[in-house]
Scaffold this motif. Structure first.
Motif, PDB file in Angstrom:
ATOM      1  N   ALA A  12       0.841  -1.205   0.000  1.00 44.25           N
ATOM      2  CA  ALA A  12       0.000   0.000   0.000  1.00 44.25           C
ATOM      3  C   ALA A  12       0.872   1.249   0.000  1.00 44.25           C
ATOM      4  O   ALA A  12       0.586   2.213  -0.721  1.00 44.25           O
ATOM      5  CB  ALA A  12      -0.945  -0.003   1.199  1.00 44.25           C
ATOM      6  N   TRP A  13       1.926   1.240   0.791  1.00 41.59           N
ATOM      7  CA  TRP A  13       2.827   2.395   0.824  1.00 41.59           C
ATOM      8  C   TRP A  13       3.596   2.542  -0.483  1.00 41.59           C
ATOM      9  O   TRP A  13       3.749   3.647  -0.997  1.00 41.59           O
ATOM     10  CB  TRP A  13       3.783   2.299   2.018  1.00 41.59           C
ATOM     11  CG  TRP A  13       3.170   2.905   3.230  1.00 41.59           C
ATOM     12  CD1 TRP A  13       2.393   2.287   4.164  1.00 41.59           C
ATOM     13  CD2 TRP A  13       3.240   4.281   3.611  1.00 41.59           C
ATOM     14  NE1 TRP A  13       1.977   3.199   5.103  1.00 41.59           N
ATOM     15  CE2 TRP A  13       2.487   4.421   4.795  1.00 41.59           C
ATOM     16  CE3 TRP A  13       3.861   5.389   3.072  1.00 41.59           C
ATOM     17  CZ2 TRP A  13       2.346   5.643   5.436  1.00 41.59           C
ATOM     18  CZ3 TRP A  13       3.718   6.607   3.723  1.00 41.59           C
ATOM     19  CH2 TRP A  13       2.968   6.720   4.890  1.00 41.59           C
ATOM     20  N   VAL A  74     -11.249  -0.974  -0.579  1.00 45.74           N
ATOM     21  CA  VAL A  74      -9.831  -0.928  -0.212  1.00 45.74           C
ATOM     22  C   VAL A  74      -8.972  -1.082  -1.465  1.00 45.74           C
ATOM     23  O   VAL A  74      -7.946  -0.426  -1.612  1.00 45.74           O
ATOM     24  CB  VAL A  74      -9.496  -1.986   0.857  1.00 45.74           C
ATOM     25  CG1 VAL A  74      -8.003  -2.022   1.137  1.00 45.74           C
ATOM     26  CG2 VAL A  74     -10.267  -1.714   2.139  1.00 45.74           C
ATOM     27  N   MET A  75      -9.402  -1.927  -2.385  1.00 42.67           N
ATOM     28  CA  MET A  75      -8.665  -2.095  -3.641  1.00 42.67           C
ATOM     29  C   MET A  75      -8.640  -0.799  -4.444  1.00 42.67           C
ATOM     30  O   MET A  75      -7.618  -0.435  -5.021  1.00 42.67           O
ATOM     31  CB  MET A  75      -9.275  -3.216  -4.472  1.00 42.67           C
ATOM     32  CG  MET A  75      -9.006  -4.588  -3.952  1.00 42.67           C
ATOM     33  SD  MET A  75      -9.860  -5.810  -4.976  1.00 42.67           S
ATOM     34  CE  MET A  75      -9.167  -7.319  -4.327  1.00 42.67           C
ATOM     35  N   LEU A  76      -9.751  -0.097  -4.475  1.00 40.68           N
ATOM     36  CA  LEU A  76      -9.821   1.165  -5.219  1.00 40.68           C
ATOM     37  C   LEU A  76      -8.961   2.265  -4.597  1.00 40.68           C
ATOM     38  O   LEU A  76      -8.627   3.239  -5.272  1.00 40.68           O
ATOM     39  CB  LEU A  76     -11.270   1.632  -5.328  1.00 40.68           C
ATOM     40  CG  LEU A  76     -12.129   0.866  -6.316  1.00 40.68           C
ATOM     41  CD1 LEU A  76     -13.578   1.324  -6.225  1.00 40.68           C
ATOM     42  CD2 LEU A  76     -11.614   1.060  -7.734  1.00 40.68           C
ATOM     43  N   ALA A  77      -8.612   2.117  -3.340  1.00 39.31           N
ATOM     44  CA  ALA A  77      -7.791   3.131  -2.673  1.00 39.31           C
ATOM     45  C   ALA A  77      -6.443   3.313  -3.356  1.00 39.31           C
ATOM     46  O   ALA A  77      -5.844   4.382  -3.267  1.00 39.31           O
ATOM     47  CB  ALA A  77      -7.592   2.766  -1.205  1.00 39.31           C
ATOM     48  N   GLY A  78      -5.964   2.319  -4.061  1.00 38.06           N
ATOM     49  CA  GLY A  78      -4.682   2.431  -4.758  1.00 38.06           C
ATOM     50  C   GLY A  78      -4.748   3.208  -6.053  1.00 38.06           C
ATOM     51  O   GLY A  78      -3.728   3.399  -6.711  1.00 38.06           O
ATOM     52  N   THR A  79      -5.931   3.683  -6.425  1.00 42.99           N
ATOM     53  CA  THR A  79      -6.064   4.422  -7.678  1.00 42.99           C
ATOM     54  C   THR A  79      -6.198   5.933  -7.484  1.00 42.99           C
ATOM     55  O   THR A  79      -6.159   6.669  -8.455  1.00 42.99           O
ATOM     56  CB  THR A  79      -7.303   3.937  -8.468  1.00 42.99           C
ATOM     57  OG1 THR A  79      -8.477   4.213  -7.703  1.00 42.99           O
ATOM     58  CG2 THR A  79      -7.209   2.451  -8.769  1.00 42.99           C
ATOM     59  N   VAL A  86      -4.327   6.505   3.629  1.00 41.47           N
ATOM     60  CA  VAL A  86      -5.452   6.605   4.563  1.00 41.47           C
ATOM     61  C   VAL A  86      -6.079   5.232   4.780  1.00 41.47           C
ATOM     62  O   VAL A  86      -6.344   4.829   5.920  1.00 41.47           O
ATOM     63  CB  VAL A  86      -6.501   7.615   4.048  1.00 41.47           C
ATOM     64  CG1 VAL A  86      -7.725   7.636   4.938  1.00 41.47           C
ATOM     65  CG2 VAL A  86      -5.887   9.001   3.921  1.00 41.47           C
ATOM     66  N   ALA A  87      -6.277   4.502   3.700  1.00 40.49           N
ATOM     67  CA  ALA A  87      -6.881   3.172   3.805  1.00 40.49           C
ATOM     68  C   ALA A  87      -5.981   2.231   4.588  1.00 40.49           C
ATOM     69  O   ALA A  87      -6.460   1.468   5.439  1.00 40.49           O
ATOM     70  CB  ALA A  87      -7.147   2.603   2.411  1.00 40.49           C
ATOM     71  N   GLU A  88      -4.683   2.284   4.340  1.00 40.54           N
ATOM     72  CA  GLU A  88      -3.745   1.423   5.066  1.00 40.54           C
ATOM     73  C   GLU A  88      -3.809   1.697   6.553  1.00 40.54           C
ATOM     74  O   GLU A  88      -3.840   0.784   7.373  1.00 40.54           O
ATOM     75  CB  GLU A  88      -2.315   1.631   4.541  1.00 40.54           C
ATOM     76  CG  GLU A  88      -1.274   0.786   5.213  1.00 40.54           C
ATOM     77  CD  GLU A  88      -0.694   1.406   6.475  1.00 40.54           C
ATOM     78  OE1 GLU A  88      -0.366   0.640   7.412  1.00 40.54           O
ATOM     79  OE2 GLU A  88      -0.585   2.642   6.537  1.00 40.54           O
ATOM     80  N   ARG A  89      -3.839   2.948   6.929  1.00 45.86           N
ATOM     81  CA  ARG A  89      -3.887   3.317   8.343  1.00 45.86           C
ATOM     82  C   ARG A  89      -5.181   2.832   8.987  1.00 45.86           C
ATOM     83  O   ARG A  89      -5.181   2.291  10.094  1.00 45.86           O
ATOM     84  CB  ARG A  89      -3.764   4.839   8.495  1.00 45.86           C
ATOM     85  CG  ARG A  89      -3.390   5.239   9.866  1.00 45.86           C
ATOM     86  CD  ARG A  89      -1.894   4.958  10.011  1.00 45.86           C
ATOM     87  NE  ARG A  89      -1.547   4.829  11.388  1.00 45.86           N
ATOM     88  CZ  ARG A  89      -0.919   3.770  11.900  1.00 45.86           C
ATOM     89  NH1 ARG A  89      -0.642   2.748  11.162  1.00 45.86           N
ATOM     90  NH2 ARG A  89      -0.565   3.727  13.134  1.00 45.86           N
TER      91      ARG A  89
END
Length: 109
Positions: A12-13, A74-79, A86-89
């Motif tokens: 994620a990072w 959560v998958m869409l957070a990488g786009t 934010v999602a990782e945290r």
């Protein structure tokens, strides 16, 4: 779950940093200065890393039994730039709270 969470957090990072570099450095260089090399290199790397992010998110989501909607969000957070951070945290805090619930203090006598 510990290994899956660690893999998710790391990717994620990495995906978040790659996307930030792409948007904040690569895109201005490409469109303002006609230098497309950063977009070509980082954009390709981000695409491949995003596939790893999807796999890590799917793996974690299956292990902690997320509903499909949650996993897709959560998958869409990488786009979206900076949303993967934010999602990782949020995911890390939530899973840490469920893994180590606080025990109530014993009542004073």
């Amino acid at each position: 779950m510990g290994g899956a969470l660690t893999r998710y957090r790391v990717i994620a990072w990495i995906v978040g940093v790659a996307l930030a570099v792409l948007v904040l450095i690569g895109m201005p260089l490409k469109y303002a200065f006609d230098e497309p090399i950063v977009v070509a290199v980082v954009g390709t790397a981000h695409g491949w890393l995003y596939l790893l992010y999807l796999a890590a998110t799917f793996d974690l989501g299956r292990r902690v039994d997320w509903p499909l909607k949650r996993m897709l969000l959560v998958m869409l957070a990488g786009t979206v730039p900076f949303v993967s951070f934010v999602a990782e945290r949020k995911v890390t805090r939530e899973l840490a709270a469920t893994a180590h619930p606080r025990t109530p203090e014993p009542a004073a006598l």
